[in-house]
Design a protein around this motif. Structure first.
Motif, PDB file in Angstrom:
ATOM      1  N   PRO A 209       0.827  -1.216   0.000  1.00 14.45           N
ATOM      2  CA  PRO A 209       0.000   0.000   0.000  1.00 14.45           C
ATOM      3  C   PRO A 209       0.858   1.263   0.000  1.00 14.45           C
ATOM      4  CG  PRO A 209       0.122  -0.898   2.211  1.00 14.45           C
ATOM      5  CD  PRO A 209       0.940  -1.813   1.330  1.00 14.45           C
ATOM      6  N   ARG A 210       0.331   2.321  -0.557  1.00 15.27           N
ATOM      7  CA  ARG A 210       1.020   3.609  -0.478  1.00 15.27           C
ATOM      8  C   ARG A 210       1.055   4.070   0.988  1.00 15.27           C
ATOM      9  NH1 ARG A 210      -1.000   7.702  -2.321  1.00 15.27           N
ATOM     10  NH2 ARG A 210       0.601   8.834  -3.455  1.00 15.27           N
ATOM     11  N   LEU A 211       1.982   4.940   1.276  1.00 16.94           N
ATOM     12  CA  LEU A 211       2.146   5.457   2.638  1.00 16.94           C
ATOM     13  C   LEU A 211       0.885   6.217   3.062  1.00 16.94           C
ATOM     14  CD1 LEU A 211       4.382   5.686   4.839  1.00 16.94           C
ATOM     15  CD2 LEU A 211       5.003   7.869   3.811  1.00 16.94           C
ATOM     16  N   LYS A 212       0.476   6.047   4.317  1.00 19.61           N
ATOM     17  CA  LYS A 212      -0.733   6.734   4.762  1.00 19.61           C
ATOM     18  C   LYS A 212      -0.487   8.239   4.909  1.00 19.61           C
ATOM     19  CE  LYS A 212      -2.041   5.643   9.000  1.00 19.61           C
ATOM     20  NZ  LYS A 212      -2.352   4.763  10.171  1.00 19.61           N
ATOM     21  N   ASP A 213      -1.532   8.992   4.731  1.00 19.99           N
ATOM     22  CA  ASP A 213      -1.406  10.456   4.688  1.00 19.99           C
ATOM     23  C   ASP A 213      -0.769  11.052   5.946  1.00 19.99           C
ATOM     24  OD1 ASP A 213      -2.395  10.620   2.169  1.00 19.99           O
ATOM     25  OD2 ASP A 213      -4.447  11.103   2.776  1.00 19.99           O
ATOM     26  N   ALA A 214      -1.123  10.494   7.094  1.00 20.23           N
ATOM     27  CA  ALA A 214      -0.588  11.052   8.339  1.00 20.23           C
ATOM     28  C   ALA A 214       0.934  10.944   8.385  1.00 20.23           C
ATOM     29  CB  ALA A 214      -1.211  10.336   9.539  1.00 20.23           C
ATOM     30  N   LEU A 215       1.465   9.831   7.871  1.00 18.61           N
ATOM     31  CA  LEU A 215       2.922   9.657   7.874  1.00 18.61           C
ATOM     32  C   LEU A 215       3.594  10.532   6.821  1.00 18.61           C
ATOM     33  CD1 LEU A 215       3.635   5.856   8.534  1.00 18.61           C
ATOM     34  CD2 LEU A 215       4.613   7.808   9.755  1.00 18.61           C
ATOM     35  N   ILE A 216       2.934  10.686   5.681  1.00 18.29           N
ATOM     36  CA  ILE A 216       3.488  11.580   4.649  1.00 18.29           C
ATOM     37  C   ILE A 216       3.666  12.976   5.233  1.00 18.29           C
ATOM     38  CG2 ILE A 216       3.003  12.732   2.450  1.00 18.29           C
ATOM     39  CD1 ILE A 216       1.478  10.219   1.580  1.00 18.29           C
ATOM     40  N   LYS A 217       2.585  13.438   5.849  1.00 17.67           N
ATOM     41  CA  LYS A 217       2.593  14.791   6.406  1.00 17.67           C
ATOM     42  C   LYS A 217       3.653  14.920   7.502  1.00 17.67           C
ATOM     43  CE  LYS A 217      -0.962  18.033   8.115  1.00 17.67           C
ATOM     44  NZ  LYS A 217      -0.786  18.032   9.576  1.00 17.67           N
ATOM     45  N   LYS A 218       3.679  13.952   8.403  1.00 17.54           N
ATOM     46  CA  LYS A 218       4.596  14.019   9.541  1.00 17.54           C
ATOM     47  C   LYS A 218       6.048  14.077   9.083  1.00 17.54           C
ATOM     48  CE  LYS A 218       6.023  14.053  13.664  1.00 17.54           C
ATOM     49  NZ  LYS A 218       5.708  15.206  14.519  1.00 17.54           N
ATOM     50  N   HIS A 219       6.425  13.148   8.189  1.00 15.31           N
ATOM     51  CA  HIS A 219       7.826  13.073   7.798  1.00 15.31           C
ATOM     52  C   HIS A 219       8.260  14.274   6.981  1.00 15.31           C
ATOM     53  CE1 HIS A 219      10.141   9.562   9.117  1.00 15.31           C
ATOM     54  NE2 HIS A 219       8.960   9.190   9.551  1.00 15.31           N
ATOM     55  N   PHE A 220       7.369  14.747   6.108  1.00 14.86           N
ATOM     56  CA  PHE A 220       7.762  15.905   5.321  1.00 14.86           C
ATOM     57  C   PHE A 220       7.896  17.133   6.217  1.00 14.86           C
ATOM     58  CE2 PHE A 220       7.458  19.347   2.251  1.00 14.86           C
ATOM     59  CZ  PHE A 220       8.374  18.895   1.305  1.00 14.86           C
ATOM     60  N   GLU A 221       6.966  17.279   7.132  1.00 16.85           N
ATOM     61  CA  GLU A 221       6.977  18.487   7.955  1.00 16.85           C
ATOM     62  C   GLU A 221       8.089  18.510   8.993  1.00 16.85           C
ATOM     63  OE1 GLU A 221       3.090  19.470   9.378  1.00 16.85           O
ATOM     64  OE2 GLU A 221       2.478  20.101   7.349  1.00 16.85           O
ATOM     65  N   ARG A 222       8.524  17.327   9.438  1.00 11.95           N
ATOM     66  CA  ARG A 222       9.596  17.405  10.435  1.00 11.95           C
ATOM     67  C   ARG A 222      10.905  17.834   9.779  1.00 11.95           C
ATOM     68  NH1 ARG A 222      11.831  11.692  12.952  1.00 11.95           N
ATOM     69  NH2 ARG A 222      12.895  10.966  11.090  1.00 11.95           N
ATOM     70  N   LYS A 223      10.960  17.680   8.465  1.00 15.30           N
ATOM     71  CA  LYS A 223      12.151  18.145   7.739  1.00 15.30           C
ATOM     72  C   LYS A 223      11.958  19.523   7.108  1.00 15.30           C
ATOM     73  CE  LYS A 223      15.681  15.083   6.043  1.00 15.30           C
ATOM     74  NZ  LYS A 223      16.269  14.296   4.977  1.00 15.30           N
ATOM     75  N   HIS A 224      10.713  19.792   6.644  1.00 20.49           N
ATOM     76  CA  HIS A 224      10.513  20.982   5.809  1.00 20.49           C
ATOM     77  C   HIS A 224       9.422  21.928   6.309  1.00 20.49           C
ATOM     78  CE1 HIS A 224      13.066  18.884   2.911  1.00 20.49           C
ATOM     79  NE2 HIS A 224      12.322  17.822   3.098  1.00 20.49           N
ATOM     80  N   GLY A 225       8.658  21.535   7.321  1.00 25.42           N
ATOM     81  CA  GLY A 225       7.543  22.367   7.775  1.00 25.42           C
ATOM     82  C   GLY A 225       8.006  23.553   8.600  1.00 25.42           C
ATOM     83  N   PRO A 226       7.053  24.421   8.986  1.00 22.32           N
ATOM     84  CA  PRO A 226       7.386  25.623   9.763  1.00 22.32           C
ATOM     85  C   PRO A 226       7.995  25.259  11.125  1.00 22.32           C
ATOM     86  CG  PRO A 226       4.991  25.314   9.595  1.00 22.32           C
ATOM     87  CD  PRO A 226       5.616  24.324   8.685  1.00 22.32           C
ATOM     88  N   ASN A 227       7.614  24.091  11.667  1.00 20.32           N
ATOM     89  CA  ASN A 227       8.176  23.668  12.949  1.00 20.32           C
ATOM     90  C   ASN A 227       9.172  22.517  12.778  1.00 20.32           C
ATOM     91  OD1 ASN A 227       6.470  25.487  14.436  1.00 20.32           O
ATOM     92  ND2 ASN A 227       4.778  24.077  13.987  1.00 20.32           N
ATOM     93  N   SER A 228       9.879  22.523  11.679  1.00 24.03           N
ATOM     94  CA  SER A 228      10.807  21.426  11.402  1.00 24.03           C
ATOM     95  C   SER A 228      11.841  21.323  12.515  1.00 24.03           C
ATOM     96  CB  SER A 228      11.504  21.651  10.067  1.00 24.03           C
ATOM     97  OG  SER A 228      12.473  22.671  10.189  1.00 24.03           O
ATOM     98  N   TYR A 229      12.243  20.084  12.784  1.00 25.59           N
ATOM     99  CA  TYR A 229      13.269  19.883  13.820  1.00 25.59           C
ATOM    100  C   TYR A 229      14.364  18.959  13.329  1.00 25.59           C
ATOM    101  CZ  TYR A 229       9.895  16.073  14.670  1.00 25.59           C
ATOM    102  OH  TYR A 229       9.014  15.030  14.526  1.00 25.59           O
ATOM    103  N   TYR A 230      14.536  18.914  12.005  1.00 32.52           N
ATOM    104  CA  TYR A 230      15.625  18.120  11.432  1.00 32.52           C
ATOM    105  C   TYR A 230      16.760  19.054  11.038  1.00 32.52           C
ATOM    106  CZ  TYR A 230      18.194  14.864   8.511  1.00 32.52           C
ATOM    107  OH  TYR A 230      19.181  14.072   7.989  1.00 32.52           O
ATOM    108  N   GLY A 231      17.986  18.626  11.274  1.00 34.71           N
ATOM    109  CA  GLY A 231      19.153  19.422  10.875  1.00 34.71           C
ATOM    110  C   GLY A 231      19.520  20.451  11.916  1.00 34.71           C
ATOM    111  N   GLN A 232      20.513  21.260  11.585  1.00 38.84           N
ATOM    112  CA  GLN A 232      21.040  22.229  12.555  1.00 38.84           C
ATOM    113  C   GLN A 232      20.556  23.649  12.268  1.00 38.84           C
ATOM    114  OE1 GLN A 232      22.651  21.157  15.172  1.00 38.84           O
ATOM    115  NE2 GLN A 232      22.507  19.052  14.423  1.00 38.84           N
TER     116      GLN A 232
END
Lengths: 232, 232, 232, 232
Positions: A209-232
Motif C-alpha cells: 500500500p502507499r504510505l498513509k497520509d498522516a505519515l506523509i505529512k509528519k515526515h515531510f513536515e519534520r524536515k521541511h515544515g514551519p516547525n521542522s526539527y531536522y538538521g542544525q
C-alpha cells in the motif's frame, strides 16, 4: 572571465559528485549552476569525461541557451536547463543523469509511488513521470521542448517546482533541481535510492500500500515544515 | 618487436579497463586491437589474470588466427576476433566479456528491447541475440564459427557492423566492437548498463512499450547523425 | 565534558561504520551509545554528514530526550532511542538506518521469513515488521510513539528485546540494538544481508519453505546457546 | 611450529581473498588448506574478523577434527572440512561462505540450472543443492554430518568431487573445494557469479532453456579436456 568563477566552481564540484555517487558512467549526466544577477549559468561541456573536467572547462550560457563564455560546446541538454532557469526563478542548480533505477522507472513510464518515509522525507507525492513527447515536439527543438514537457507535467499534477524537486521524463531519464547545484545533486541521489527501494518493495509485495497520509505529512513536515526539527 | 608496440599498448590498456569497469572477474574477458596495414592484431594471452598483464605479454596474431609474435598462447577466443577483423574492414578493436546483465540476456536467448534514450543514444534497434549454433558448427571449429554466427545474425536482421557495434551470442555472452579498442570497451560498458536497465524496466512494468520511432531517431542522430551536436 | 568522552567515542566510531558498511548515504541513519550509570546516551547530531562528524559533535541526551551536553541538535529520532534505553535496561547501543533491502521489506509491511542458517545464526524467529502507527500516535509525539510501537510489537509476538535485536517499522525502516553500539551496527549489517537474501530466495522459488525447526535451534545454539562453540 | 608455515600462509592468503572478492562480511566464511603428508589442515579461527587475521592465527587440525597446533579455537565448521579431507584424497583446499546469490539458491532448495557457457566453462552439470538434513543428523554431530550430506548428494547424482568442485547445502549456503585453497576460493567466486546470472536469466525469461549438450561439452573440454587450449 573572473566574474563567472563562482558558478564554474560550483558546477564543477557538483558534476564531479555524479560519478562519486555512482549516478553516471562515462559522460552520462550533467549539472549546471546559475547566477541570477548575471542571468547566466555554468554547465558541463558536452561529451567530456568527468576525469578531464576542471572549473575553467565549464561553459557559461544565458537563459536562451546562447554561449556567453567558454571554449567548449555546452552539454547537448543545455536548452532544457535554460528553459527551466528562465521559468523557475528560485532554483539555483539542475541535474540530469541516466542513473540506473530512476531511468528504469522512466522507461517503464510509471510514477514512483510513495511507499515509505524515505520518500516522504523529501516529497509528499508520487514522483511524476512525464509522458513521452509528441512527435511534433521531438521533431522541433527537442531539448527546449523537454523543458516545457517537464513544466507542463508539474502543472497538470497541480504541483510547483518548489514542492517537488525531481521528475522522470518518460522513456528518457530523471531531472532534478534545487536551490543550489549541490542540493540538486543530493536530490538525484535521493531519487535513485527511492527508485531502487520502490522497485524492491513491489517485488516483495505486489500489493504494497502507499504510505498513509498522516505519515506523509509528519515526515515531510519534520524536515521541511514551519516547525521542522531536522538538521542544525 | 618494435613495430607492434602501439597495438600491444592499446590492447593492454583496453584489457585493463575491463576489471576497472566491473565487466569481468578473474580472466573472464579479452580485448584486441588491430593494425590494418600490418594485417595483425594484438590480443590478451589466454588465462592470464589482468593484474599480471603488461603490453609485452599481448600476443600478435594474423587474420587467419596464426600467432605472429609473442611468447604466450593467445586468448581461446582468438579465432572469433580473427574472422571479424578479416570481414569487417573498418573496425579497430573487439571485446568479449561475460558481464553479468548482458550475459543473463544472452542466456535468456532474447534480444534486448529498445526501452529508452540510453539505448537510442547508441543503437536504433534492439540489441540482437544470435541463436545458439548448430551442433555441427559447435563440433567444428567452434570459435571460428562463432564469428560467422555473429555475421550471419547481423545479415539476417538487415544490419551492418557499422550500424550496431554490439551483439549477444545466445547461451554464451556479449561481443562488442568499434573503431578503436577503447571504443569497443566503451560499448561493452554501455551494453551492460542498457542490459541492466532493460531487465529492471520489464520488472517494473511487464507491459513497458518500446521507445517510439521519433525518439529513437532523435537521440541517435543528435549523437551520430550528419547534424550531430553531441561532444566536442 | 570529560565524563562523556567514552560514549562520544563509541557513538562516533559506530556512526562512521554506517557509510563504511554501505548502510547509509548522506545523513540517512544514526547510532547512539549509552552510559547506564550516568543515565545518558551519546547520539549523532541531526543532519550532519558523516564526513563532518567527530566525537565531540556527538550530543549527550538523557532518557527523557533532554539534551544534557553538546552544542548541536541531536538526531530527530532521539526520542525513539530514549524510550528504548529507558525500558530496555540491558542494551548498550541503538542503530537506525534506511538501508536498501531492510527498508524495502519495511515498506512492504512484511516480516522477513526465516529462510536459512544466515538468519538462524542470529535469530530464531522471523524478523518482525511493526504495523504502521495509528494516526493519533503519528500526530502525537511521533518519535516517542515509535519507541512504544517497537516495544508493543515485540510484546504481541511474545518476544523479548534480548531474544531478537532487530525490527522493521512498517512503511519506515529498520531499528537494531545490542549490548554495545558496535554490536548494534553489526546487527544492522546482518539484517541488510538477510533481507537481501530473503528477497532473492522468494524470487528464485516463490514456494521456498521456512527453515526447519531443528536447523533453527542448532544454528542459533551453536552461536548463542549454553554450549555454544562459535567464536573465541 | 615451522612445519605448518606453508599451509598457514596458504590458508591465510585464501581467507583474505573472501572479503576482497565480496564473498563475505564480518566473519561469514572460512577457508582451509591441507598438507597431505602431515595429515593436517590449516583453517581460520572461529569468529575472528578478517582484518585481525595473520598466518600464525590459523589453527592446525587433523582429519578427525582434533586441534594439533594453534592457540585459538578453529572454525565452527571444522568437522565438515575434516570429513571431506579424509574422504576426498585429491583436494587441497575447501571454502565455505554465505555469499549472497549462492546462499539464496541454497535457501530456495534448488539446483542451479546450467544456462550458459560461464557455467559450462567450469561444470558440465547443474550445481547440486543437497536436501536439508534429517532431524537426527542435525541433532547429532551437525558439522560432521554436513560433510556426509555433501558426499551423499554427489553420490546420488552420480558425480565425483573431481567432476564438480562446488555444492549448495539446502537452507544453508555453499561449499567449494579444489586442488589448492586458492582454486577453491576461485570456485566460490565463480559459483557466486553463475548463481547471480542464473537468477537474472530466469527473471528475464521464465522459460529459458538449459544449455544444449554440444555447447556444454565444447566449453568444458576446451578448458579441461585432453585437448584443452585454454590457459598457458
Amino acid at each position: 572571465m573572473q566574474q563567472y568563477q563562482h558558478i564554474r566552481q560550483a558546477a564543477y564540484e557538483a558534476n564531479m559528485q555524479l560519478p562519486a555517487l555512482g549516478l553516471v558512467i562515462f559522460t552520462f549526466g550533467n549539472v549546471s549552476a546559475v547566477d541570477r544577477q548575471l542571468g547566466v549559468f555554468a554547465i558541463k561541456p558536452s561529451g567530456v569525461p568527468y576525469a578531464e573536467l576542471s572549473p575553467d572547462k565549464m561553459v557559461i550560457v544565458d537563459f536562451d541557451g546562447k554561449t556567453v563564455d567558454g571554449r567548449l560546446r555546452p552539454s547537448s541538454d543545455t536548452l532544457t536547463h535554460a528553459v527551466l532557469y528562465k521559468h523557475w526563478e528560485h532554483i539555483g542548480g539542475i541535474v540530469h543523469t541516466h542513473s540506473t533505477y530512476a531511468t528504469a522507472w522512466a522507461q517503464s513510464q510509471r510514477d514512483i509511488p510513495i511507499y515509505g518515509t524515505t520518500h516522504a522525507d523529501h516529497n509528499t507525492v508520487d514522483i511524476p513521470c512525464a509522458s513521452p513527447m509528441s512527435d511534433a515536439m521531438i521533431a522541433g527543438d527537442y531539448e527546449y521542448q523537454t523543458g516545457f514537457q517537464i513544466m507542463d507535467t508539474l502543472r497538470e499534477r497541480g504541483l510547483t517546482y518548489e514542492e517537488i524537486e525531481m521528475i522522470l521524463v518518460g522513456n528518457h531519464a530523471p531531472f532534478t533541481w534545487g536551490k543550489t547545484a549541490a542540493k540538486a545533486v543530493y536530490n538525484s541521489a535521493v531519487l535513485e535510492s527511492v527508485a531502487q527501494m520502490a522497485y524492491l518493495t513491489e517485488s516483495i509485495n505486489s500489493n504494497a500500500p502507499r504510505l498513509k497520509d498522516a505519515l506523509i505529512k509528519k515526515h515531510f513536515e519534520r524536515k521541511h515544515g514551519p516547525n521542522s526539527y531536522y538538521g542544525q
